[in-house]
Design a protein around this motif. Structure first.
Motif, PDB file in Angstrom:
ATOM      1  N   ASP A 138     124.872 107.063  43.738  1.00 20.60           N
ATOM      2  CA  ASP A 138     124.284 106.916  45.069  1.00 20.60           C
ATOM      3  C   ASP A 138     125.043 107.693  46.141  1.00 20.60           C
ATOM      4  OD1 ASP A 138     126.540 105.336  45.302  1.00 20.60           O
ATOM      5  OD2 ASP A 138     125.463 103.455  45.449  1.00 20.60           O
ATOM      6  N   ASP A 170     119.682 104.241  47.218  1.00 19.44           N
ATOM      7  CA  ASP A 170     119.913 102.935  46.602  1.00 19.44           C
ATOM      8  C   ASP A 170     118.960 102.798  45.426  1.00 19.44           C
ATOM      9  OD1 ASP A 170     120.422 100.264  45.987  1.00 19.44           O
ATOM     10  OD2 ASP A 170     118.913  99.568  47.441  1.00 19.44           O
ATOM     11  N   TYR A 171     119.497 102.726  44.226  1.00 18.74           N
ATOM     12  CA  TYR A 171     118.667 102.689  43.028  1.00 18.74           C
ATOM     13  C   TYR A 171     118.081 101.312  42.738  1.00 18.74           C
ATOM     14  CZ  TYR A 171     119.993 107.425  41.596  1.00 18.74           C
ATOM     15  OH  TYR A 171     120.154 108.777  41.522  1.00 18.74           O
ATOM     16  N   GLY A 172     118.713 100.264  43.241  1.00 18.16           N
ATOM     17  CA  GLY A 172     118.211  98.919  42.985  1.00 18.16           C
ATOM     18  C   GLY A 172     118.475  98.452  41.572  1.00 18.16           C
ATOM     19  N   GLY A 230     124.825 101.506  47.199  1.00 22.29           N
ATOM     20  CA  GLY A 230     124.278 100.447  46.362  1.00 22.29           C
ATOM     21  C   GLY A 230     124.933  99.108  46.620  1.00 22.29           C
ATOM     22  N   SER A 282     126.257  97.440  41.890  1.00 23.85           N
ATOM     23  CA  SER A 282     125.473  98.260  42.816  1.00 23.85           C
ATOM     24  C   SER A 282     124.062  98.535  42.323  1.00 23.85           C
ATOM     25  CB  SER A 282     126.194  99.586  43.076  1.00 23.85           C
ATOM     26  OG  SER A 282     126.391 100.305  41.866  1.00 23.85           O
ATOM     27  N   GLY A 283     123.802  98.380  41.023  1.00 25.43           N
ATOM     28  CA  GLY A 283     122.471  98.672  40.499  1.00 25.43           C
ATOM     29  C   GLY A 283     122.266  98.076  39.124  1.00 25.43           C
ATOM     30  N   ARG A 327     123.345  94.470  39.427  1.00 20.94           N
ATOM     31  CA  ARG A 327     122.678  94.117  40.695  1.00 20.94           C
ATOM     32  C   ARG A 327     121.830  92.864  40.514  1.00 20.94           C
ATOM     33  NH1 ARG A 327     121.136  97.784  44.721  1.00 20.94           N
ATOM     34  NH2 ARG A 327     119.715  96.855  46.252  1.00 20.94           N
ATOM     35  N   THR A 337     116.487  99.714  33.555  1.00 23.23           N
ATOM     36  CA  THR A 337     117.430  99.912  34.651  1.00 23.23           C
ATOM     37  C   THR A 337     117.423 101.377  35.081  1.00 23.23           C
ATOM     38  OG1 THR A 337     119.371 100.513  33.336  1.00 23.23           O
ATOM     39  CG2 THR A 337     118.902  98.144  33.595  1.00 23.23           C
TER      40      THR A 337
END
Length: 334
Positions: free
Chosen positions: A283, A289-291, A38, A11-12, A16, A188
């Protein structure tokens, strides 16, 4: 040829970026993590990169849920070719400020999550005698540092159990491979979503690397799995060698620099000491959404000579042999 790939912690962060890197190969990518926001965003990234995503919400600390996730992946995407363990959680805090519950949870996610993922993968790969498990290791799995005792302990455990499994696969003559990739400090979102009891915002130990570069290293390891472990980045090399050659110096150095080197001067939020993604995804069901990247993009490295060199041993050896031969020829002429 496209593969079926599982990425945990997708998810991140590094997970990700790794999912997207596999997608660029045209792979079918199962995205495992707890945070639905995410995961859905990661699925969109995978589609945009040319892959086929499958969102599978799961807590890696739950062995039965991980097994069910693997069943779903094979039912919907096909036999798993690569399982890449990335998921983790942690707490930034001195050991004296950690609770037993926090320590247990970090261990369950960061260590046992890898065990559960590896079990689910190998139970399917070994009967087929094919497949690769990639473990995301860390320089901190070779040398402990202040404020991260729970994470360091878990990563040391990942190293030990991975080495044991590697030797068992070799003893059985299996064509299934397991490899570990030890990473340095990376830009991150973990430095915004982990529980933090220090009172100051944390930062990676410099130099800071781009998650996309680390993702490329994990994909490369999946394509060259016979190497039992990879050291990624100059800091990882000197951390490992320092720990092996002169641990007393590392103790002294980290005692002097290890705390302040991981903290900025900016105060942490009031809820940082009890929040984070330890017990629930950062999230949330409809949150941010942290990316893949954190807040250190202006400082991150996207290339490292050591990474290039680690992939080109043969070329470097040939160049060195050629240089030696050339020098010898020059001397004979004189």
């Amino acid at each position: 040829m496209s593969r079926t790939v599982v990425v945990t912690g997708a998810s991140g962060g590094i997970g990700r970026a790794t999912a997207v890197a596999f997608a660029r190969r045209g792979d079918r990518v199962a995205l495992l993590a707890r945070g639905v926001t995410g995961l859905e965003a990661a699925a969109a990234d995978v589609r945009a990169a040319g892959g086929i995503p499958l969102v599978v919400p799961v807590d890696m600390a739950d062995a039965e849920a991980v097994e069910a996730a693997a069943e779903r992946v094979e039912a919907e995407l096909g036999p798993i070719d690569v399982w890449c363990n990335v998921a983790f959680s942690s707490v930034f805090a001195p050991f004296a400020d950690l609770t037993a519950a926090e320590y247990r949870r970090v261990t369950e996610v960061t260590y046992l999550g890898f065990v559960h993922g590896t079990m689910a993968a190998l139970s399917r790969m070994r009967p087929r005698d094919a497949g690769v498990v990639v473990q995301t290791g860390s320089a901190l799995g070779r040398r402990g540092i202040p404020l991260q005792s729970a994470y360091c302990g878990a990563k040391h455990a990942v190293k030990g159990f991975t080495e044991a499994v590697h030797t068992e696969l070799r003893a059985a003559g299996s064509n299934v491979a397991i490899t570990r990739v030890d990473l340095p400090g990376v830009n991150t979102p973990q430095f915004d979503w982990l529980r933090n009891k220090t009172g100051r915002k944390p930062q990676p130990v410099a130099p800071i690397y781009a998650p996309e570069l680390m993702a490329d290293c994990l994909v490369h390891a999946s394509e060259h799995p016979r190497r039992r472990a990879w050291w990624v980045g100059v800091p990882t090399v000197y951390t490992v060698l320092g720990a092996e050659v002169w641990p007393q110096f590392m103790d002294w150095y980290l005692a002097r620099t290890g705390v302040d080197g991981q903290l900025t001067d900016e105060p942490a939020s009031d809820d940082a000491a009890t929040a984070g993604n330890l017990d629930a995804p950062a999230d949330g069901p409809a949150g941010r959404d942290y990316g893949a990247e954190g807040r250190f993009a202006d400082q991150q490295w996207s290339w490292d000579a050591q990474i290039w060199a680690s992939r080109h041993h043969g070329l470097l050896a040939a160049a060195a042999a050629g240089a030696v031969g050339g020098l010898a020829a020059l001397r004979r002429r004189r």
